[in-house]
Design an enzyme around this catalytic site. Structure first.
Site, mmCIF file in Angstrom:
data_model
loop_
_atom_site.group_PDB
_atom_site.id
_atom_site.type_symbol
_atom_site.label_atom_id
_atom_site.label_comp_id
_atom_site.label_asym_id
_atom_site.label_seq_id
_atom_site.Cartn_x
_atom_site.Cartn_y
_atom_site.Cartn_z
ATOM 1 N N GLY A 20 0.723 -1.298 0.034
ATOM 2 C CA GLY A 20 0.082 0.024 0.042
ATOM 3 C C GLY A 20 0.899 1.057 -0.107
ATOM 4 N N ALA A 21 1.898 1.218 -0.927
ATOM 5 C CA ALA A 21 2.565 2.327 -0.817
ATOM 6 C C ALA A 21 2.424 3.528 -1.853
ATOM 7 C CB ALA A 21 3.945 1.823 -1.034
ATOM 8 N N SER A 23 0.366 5.874 -1.563
ATOM 9 C CA SER A 23 -0.346 6.949 -0.949
ATOM 10 C C SER A 23 0.006 7.022 0.380
ATOM 11 C CB SER A 23 -1.655 7.299 -1.368
ATOM 12 O OG SER A 23 -2.385 6.117 -0.843
ATOM 13 N N GLY A 24 -0.471 8.262 1.085
ATOM 14 C CA GLY A 24 -0.448 8.252 2.853
ATOM 15 C C GLY A 24 0.794 7.704 3.328
ATOM 16 N N GLY A 26 1.934 4.568 3.579
ATOM 17 C CA GLY A 26 2.996 3.840 3.239
ATOM 18 C C GLY A 26 3.839 4.419 2.040
ATOM 19 N N SER A 144 -3.585 0.148 14.622
ATOM 20 C CA SER A 144 -4.487 1.280 14.755
ATOM 21 C C SER A 144 -4.762 1.339 16.157
ATOM 22 C CB SER A 144 -5.550 1.374 13.730
ATOM 23 O OG SER A 144 -6.465 2.207 14.310
ATOM 24 N N TYR A 171 -13.783 -2.689 11.423
ATOM 25 C CA TYR A 171 -12.328 -2.021 11.339
ATOM 26 C C TYR A 171 -11.621 -2.429 12.528
ATOM 27 C CZ TYR A 171 -8.495 1.111 10.528
ATOM 28 O OH TYR A 171 -7.266 1.794 10.515
#
Length: 299
Positions: A20-21, A23-24, A26, A144, A171
């Site tokens: 997941g790199a 955006s954000g 990552g 999280s 989640y």
């Protein structure tokens, strides 16, 4: 003194794979690792966005197509990684989805549990051979603070939320599962006497795309009450970066922001909620995860 990106040691000669790199958190994690000399593999579902991220990051970046919501994609990506790389120094399990409407993965799993936990469980197991003999290698799991909302632990009677669906609770359960996986993996790595260890981190409340599925009413609350206290993604990325690179970090360490309610701040050691440390539940989750994914390792 706060721990910052300047404290990331030289990563020259190391290979880091970040899921997941594009955006954000990552992307920011990958960018720092690349600046410090690592070859960074951007493992992403959308290769168009991944290419744009690689151009922004520069340095030695490579792409790997990986959709964690499909076990077929997970297996194909792991096979490609094994073919391309003789080793991995870092595996940073960053990708995830949050508070989505109830949907299922390609394999019929509830989307958040299937992507955030089962996808990473399977991928880690399938590439672990690339890490286990590498001195200093680490698996970093992104948690999280929302895992604390799963106060009753993982609902093994309804893992796929078929009896009822609350997107926030789903989640929270998926992020609790992430931490339980890390502790279980660490115990197995230690017993196998391999050179890899496992750690976790959470980035606090950072400005990213992760909250795009949060219900409108909660987005309103977020904008008014929480967003003013949020931090840039680059600051949030310091938590996984510390877990991945701090020479003083040890297996089982869990990093999060030092500010009030762990919303923002510099990365420091944190304690996971009590359910994350339940070894019987960890073992049960591991067994179920092996059964659901068909991936077995470090028994």
């Amino acid at each position: 003194m706060p721990w910052t990106a300047a404290d990331v040691p030289d990563q020259s000669g190391r290979i880091a794979l970040v899921t997941g790199a594009s955006s954000g958190i990552g992307l920011e994690t990958a960018a720092v690792l690349a600046r410090r000399g690592a070859t960074v593999v951007l493992a992403c579902r959308d290769l168009t966005r991944a290419r744009a991220a690689a151009e922004r990051i520069g340095g030695r970046t490579e792409l790997l197509e990986l959709d964690l919501a499909s076990l077929e994609s997970v297996r194909a990506a792991a096979e490609q990684a094994r073919e391309r790389y003789g080793r991995l120094d870092l595996l940073i399990n960053n990708a995830g989805v949050m508070a989505t409407p109830r949907r299922t993965t390609a394999d019929g799993f509830e989307l958040q549990f299937g992507t955030n936990h089962l996808g990473h469980f399977a991928f880690t197991g399938l590439v672990l051979e690339l890490l286990r003999d590498v001195p200093g290698s680490r698996v970093v799991v992104l948690g999280s603070s929302a895992h604390r909302l799963a106060r009753r632990g993982v609902d093994f009677a309804d893992l796929q939320s078929e009896r009822g669906y609350n997107r926030v609770q789903a989640y929270a359960q998926s992020k609790l599962a992430n931490l339980m996986f890390m502790y279980s993996l660490l115990r197995r790595l230690t017993a196998a006497d391999v050179r890899t260890t496992a750690l976790a981190a959470h980035p606090g409340f950072s400005h990213t795309e992760l909250t795009r599925h949060v219900p409108a009413v909660l987005q309103g609350v977020e904008r008014i009450a929480i967003a003013p206290f949020a931090q840039p993604a680059a600051r949030g990325a310091l938590c996984p970066l510390r877990a991945a690179t701090d020479p003083g970090a040890m297996g089982g360490h869990y990093y999060g922001p030092d500010g009030p309610f762990e919303v923002r701040g510099w990365p420091v050691l944190k304690s996971a909620a009590v359910p994350a440390h339940d070894e019987a539940a960890q073992q049960r989750l591991w067994t179920v995860s092996e059964e659901l994914t068909g991936v077995r390792y470090l028994s």
